[in-house]
Design a protein around this motif. Structure first.
Motif, mmCIF file in Angstrom:
data_model
loop_
_atom_site.group_PDB
_atom_site.id
_atom_site.type_symbol
_atom_site.label_atom_id
_atom_site.label_comp_id
_atom_site.label_asym_id
_atom_site.label_seq_id
_atom_site.Cartn_x
_atom_site.Cartn_y
_atom_site.Cartn_z
ATOM 1 N N LYS A 51 0.776 -1.270 -0.069
ATOM 2 C CA LYS A 51 -0.006 -0.104 0.018
ATOM 3 C C LYS A 51 0.715 1.206 -0.028
ATOM 4 C CE LYS A 51 -4.343 -1.897 1.608
ATOM 5 N NZ LYS A 51 -4.816 -2.076 0.395
ATOM 6 N N VAL A 52 1.982 1.333 0.606
ATOM 7 C CA VAL A 52 2.934 2.366 0.701
ATOM 8 C C VAL A 52 3.405 2.607 -0.545
ATOM 9 C CG1 VAL A 52 4.877 0.975 1.325
ATOM 10 C CG2 VAL A 52 4.657 3.543 1.803
ATOM 11 N N TRP A 53 3.666 1.594 -1.629
ATOM 12 C CA TRP A 53 4.366 2.025 -2.867
ATOM 13 C C TRP A 53 2.994 2.711 -3.686
ATOM 14 C CZ3 TRP A 53 2.417 0.659 -7.663
ATOM 15 C CH2 TRP A 53 3.179 1.064 -8.713
ATOM 16 N N LEU A 59 -0.641 13.476 2.275
ATOM 17 C CA LEU A 59 -0.429 12.283 1.602
ATOM 18 C C LEU A 59 1.174 11.842 1.894
ATOM 19 C CD1 LEU A 59 -0.951 9.915 -0.099
ATOM 20 C CD2 LEU A 59 -0.695 11.243 -2.140
ATOM 21 N N ILE A 60 2.166 12.876 1.773
ATOM 22 C CA ILE A 60 3.454 12.494 1.786
ATOM 23 C C ILE A 60 3.640 12.214 3.438
ATOM 24 C CG2 ILE A 60 4.372 15.134 2.203
ATOM 25 C CD1 ILE A 60 6.002 12.102 0.349
ATOM 26 N N LYS A 88 5.143 8.695 4.766
ATOM 27 C CA LYS A 88 6.339 8.600 5.726
ATOM 28 C C LYS A 88 6.130 7.798 6.843
ATOM 29 C CE LYS A 88 8.044 12.706 7.005
ATOM 30 N NZ LYS A 88 8.071 13.866 7.150
ATOM 31 N N ALA A 89 4.679 7.934 7.520
ATOM 32 C CA ALA A 89 4.292 7.217 8.505
ATOM 33 C C ALA A 89 4.428 5.418 8.161
ATOM 34 C CB ALA A 89 3.220 7.713 9.222
ATOM 35 N N MET A 90 3.826 5.278 6.895
ATOM 36 C CA MET A 90 3.851 3.901 6.655
ATOM 37 C C MET A 90 5.344 3.502 6.463
ATOM 38 S SD MET A 90 0.863 4.171 3.799
ATOM 39 C CE MET A 90 0.601 2.541 3.421
ATOM 40 N N VAL A 146 9.551 -0.302 7.854
ATOM 41 C CA VAL A 146 11.105 -0.438 8.334
ATOM 42 C C VAL A 146 11.066 -0.996 9.604
ATOM 43 C CG1 VAL A 146 13.202 0.644 9.064
ATOM 44 C CG2 VAL A 146 12.068 1.430 6.780
ATOM 45 N N ALA A 147 10.371 -0.710 10.364
ATOM 46 C CA ALA A 147 10.425 -1.505 11.933
ATOM 47 C C ALA A 147 9.857 -2.883 11.812
ATOM 48 C CB ALA A 147 9.402 -0.720 13.018
#
Length: 117
Positions: free
Chosen positions: A8-10, A100-101, A105-107, A112-113
């Protein structure tokens, strides 16, 4: 490793990039090789790095490319703010892009975590 198109982030990063290309068409012509180019490159770098990371063989490599994407997201956030402050973006368009950005960033931070576990 995995299909980047399933993330979804992509998907959100790709939509952000398309919106940036659309909105930056309205920027002054003298910015073509300045802010327009920088913003487009930073925005398109987000989904590109997600895609590249997904093609790597390890979670460590994926995390590395997701962090690069996060850096590009931060850069994009600044360029969107600059475009608004230079009156190249209407406030409503800025707010949409800024929201949106920050979602992207949050996603990315959450992904990463998760990848590093």
């Amino acid at each position: 490793m995995q299909n980047y198109k399933d993330l979804k982030v992509w998907e959100k990063a790709h939509q952000f990039t398309l919106m940036i290309y659309h909105e930056s068409k309205q920027f002054p012509k003298e910015e073509l090789y300045g802010l327009t180019n920088q913003l487009r490159r930073a925005a398109s770098s987000i989904p590109a790095n997600i895609a590249e990371g997904c093609g790597k063989g390890s979670n460590g490599d994926l995390a590395k490319y997701l962090n690069i994407a996060l850096g590009s997201a931060n850069e994009s956030e600044y360029f969107v703010l600059l475009a608004k402050d230079l009156s190249y973006l209407e406030v409503e368009k800025f707010e949409t892009l800024y929201k949106l950005i920050n979602e992207i960033k949050a996603m990315l931070i959450a992904l990463v975590a998760k990848v590093r576990l």
